[in-house]
Design an enzyme around this catalytic site. Structure first.
Site, PDB file in Angstrom:
ATOM      1  N   LYS A 111       0.835  -1.202   0.000  1.00 16.42           N
ATOM      2  CA  LYS A 111       0.000   0.000   0.000  1.00 16.42           C
ATOM      3  C   LYS A 111       0.868   1.249   0.000  1.00 16.42           C
ATOM      4  CE  LYS A 111      -3.824   2.019   2.729  1.00 16.42           C
ATOM      5  NZ  LYS A 111      -4.670   1.799   3.933  1.00 16.42           N
ATOM      6  N   SER A 130      -9.398   1.743   3.257  1.00 20.74           N
ATOM      7  CA  SER A 130      -8.631   2.587   2.363  1.00 20.74           C
ATOM      8  C   SER A 130      -7.640   1.799   1.515  1.00 20.74           C
ATOM      9  CB  SER A 130      -7.877   3.643   3.179  1.00 20.74           C
ATOM     10  OG  SER A 130      -6.953   3.042   4.080  1.00 20.74           O
ATOM     11  N   SER A 184      -9.503  -0.647   7.445  1.00 19.36           N
ATOM     12  CA  SER A 184      -8.990  -0.649   6.077  1.00 19.36           C
ATOM     13  C   SER A 184      -8.315  -1.942   5.661  1.00 19.36           C
ATOM     14  CB  SER A 184      -8.004   0.516   5.896  1.00 19.36           C
ATOM     15  OG  SER A 184      -8.655   1.745   6.086  1.00 19.36           O
TER      16      SER A 184
END
Length: 540
Positions: A77, A151, A175
């Protein structure tokens, strides 16, 4: 034959490497074109030749020097540092290029892993929808009209679409779980402090944790073991809770599980899809509970979920939101930002470097004082006492992974209001009802796929309010949108999350692995027997 998610599990790749039917170079030569062709999944990637050079280096190692992740492709990420690749946290103006790997990334490379790039995300890890990014919206692996979840949207989609074996995300408010549920894969949310967050852009520094998306529970659990932080000098290191360590490696056996009461669940299953969708979600939940009981789980009666629900509200509805400002304070108040007033904060409500919905959330910091922070901590302490008493009744708390499946159109309609209107995000807030309390209550968990939702939304044109409390106009809009984009009856995954007090990660994973096997499913659309739906007319 092209590689699929079934070919990319740890067991499958290791078997192929051992048999000589594949090499890391051959795997990456297949994955790199698919990654290049993917839309909005990655923000930054190493050059293809750099990846292939990594493969050649790994292949040159004698067998005795090949680590447990030898030749295993993974993604990271974009709020987690990978040396030489830019970190943006999905904010172009925040961009920097680190010279060192995040501490959670380094052991994966040391073990022989191959990093294929940095994945898309909700800006500054602020959201559960996966639409709050200037880099495009990654398509939900099952149906591109629905949100991928956030997210950590890019990481989850990369795993579900077979672009890598596993991917790192982060989880502060959910997330590492909601995107897993939305894409039919596994999400490992560790105890806070189990993995180092040094080299991770803070969302809420004291609550952040790095998460793992995987194709199987055992894959995610193995990766997690490699990432464990044993460095007591690391500023994010946390001493394990001795009271829970005795259960940490306990094999899965008969267990007690608790679930939220119907007053919480019924409300969660209501939304723009109307009564038929509510029924489908309730049925999927009922099947999950029955499956847990068939595994030897004993459903605990009289569990009070109210203090967990109250805790969830604190994360964004109280002074805890100020930690999101603190995490990027230098950026907000720096030369390109808005200098803080003497003794105060920068006015970020109109900071054009951030998406409107993000600055709307972070600017709420100005609503709270230092006294509010301590009042919030005291309230949390009281809620923790109540939650401890409830958790003592069960071994695991089980909740739906995602409260609802919203379309991209529904989220954008709510969050991209004209400039003169106030931004609202009640749908994103609803997604947090099963996730926002977890780190505040110091828990760990595993999100695992559970079944399919065959959604048949029913619309109404009378403009009234349906029996489920959802405006009929909103139901009508969804039904018309799905019909206009070619498929009025979408099929989406349904997942559950098993939660328990911190440092029982392995125990929770053992139950989740048994549950995964009992479903008869595998990860992603392929593992669920579903052909992904892609609509050219879908709202982007």
């Amino acid at each position: 034959m092209p590689l699929t998610t079934r070919d990319l599990t740890l067991a499958a790749l290791r078997a192929a490497y051992a048999a000589g039917s594949l090499t890391p170079t051959e795997v990456c030569r297949q994955l790199l074109p698919a990654i290049a062709a993917s839309r909005a999944v990655f923000i930054a990637r190493p050059k293809d030749e750099e990846v292939l050079e990594r493969c050649r280096y790994l292949e040159s190692l004698p067998a005795a020097q090949r680590g447990p992740l030898w030749g295993i492709p993974f993604a990271v990420k974009d709020n987690i540092d990978v040396a030489g690749l830019p970190t943006t946290a999905a904010c172009p103006d925040f961009k920097y290029t680190p010279s060192e790997h995040a501490r959670a990334v380094q052991p994966l490379l040391d073990a022989g892993g191959i990093c294929l790039g940095k994945t898309n995300m909700d800006q500054f890890a602020c959201g559960l929808v996966g639409t709050r990014t200037p880099y495009g919206i990654p398509a939900n692996a099952f149906d591109d009209r629905f949100t991928p979840g956030g997210s950590s949207c890019g990481s989850a989609v990369a795993v579900a679409e077979g672009l890598c074996t596993f991917a790192l995300g982060t989880d502060t408010a959910g997330s590492g779980r909601v995107p897993a549920g939305n894409n039919g894969i596994v999400g490992i949310k560790p105890s806070v402090g189990r993995f180092s967050t040094s080299g991770v852009v803070p969302a809420c520094y004291l609550l952040d944790c790095v998460s793992v998306f995987a194709l199987a529970v055992e894959d995610g659990a193995e990766v997690a073991r490699l990432m464990e932080n044993a460095d007591i000098a690391d500023p994010t290191y946390r001493l394990p809770n001795a009271a829970h360590l005795q259960k940490r490696y306990q094999p899965q056996a008969a267990f007690r599980f608790a679930v939220p009461g119907p007053e919480f669940l019924d409300d969660s299953f209501q939304g723009p899809g109307g009564e038929l969708v509510r029924q489908a979600m309730a049925a999927a939940w009922g099947e999950a509970v029955a499956r847990l009981q068939a595994l030897g789980g004993q459903l605990v009666p009289g569990f009070d979920f109210a203090p967990f629900a109250e805790t969830a509200v604190l994360l964004y509805g109280a002074a805890f939101v100020a930690e999101r400002y603190a995490g990027i304070r230098a950026f907000l108040e720096g030369p390109a930002g808005r200098p803080a007033a003497r003794g105060g904060l920068a006015d970020c409500s109109s900071d054009g470097r951030m998406l409107k919905v993000i600055r709307s959330i972070i600017s709420k910091t100005s609503n709270f004082s230092s006294a509010d922070v301590f009042e919030g901590l005291q309230q949390l302490s009281q809620l923790r006492a109540k939650c401890r008493a409830e958790l003592a009744k069960a071994d695991v708390l089980v909740v739906p992974t995602s409260a609802y499946n919203y379309t991209v159109q529904e989220i954008l309609a709510e969050e991209e209001e004209p400039p003169y209107k106030k931004v609202t995000f009640r749908k994103n807030a609803n997604l947090g009802r099963w996730t926002n309390f977890v780190n505040l209550q110091d828990m760990c968990g595993v999100s695992v796929f559970s079944g399919l939702l065959r959604l048949q939304p029913n619309g109404s044109s009378n403009g009234a309010t349906s029996s489920s409390g959802v405006a009929a106009e909103e139901q009508q809009q969804r039904a018309e949108h799905l019909a206009a984009t070619g498929n009025a009856n979408p099929v989406l995954p349904f997942g559950i999350t098993l939660l328990a007090p911190s440092w029982t990660d392995e125990y929770v994973a053992s139950i989740a692995a048994a549950y995964e096997k009992a479903t008869g499913l595998q990860a992603g659309p392929l593992g669920h027997g579903v052909t992904p739906y892609r609509s050219q007319q879908a709202q982007q």
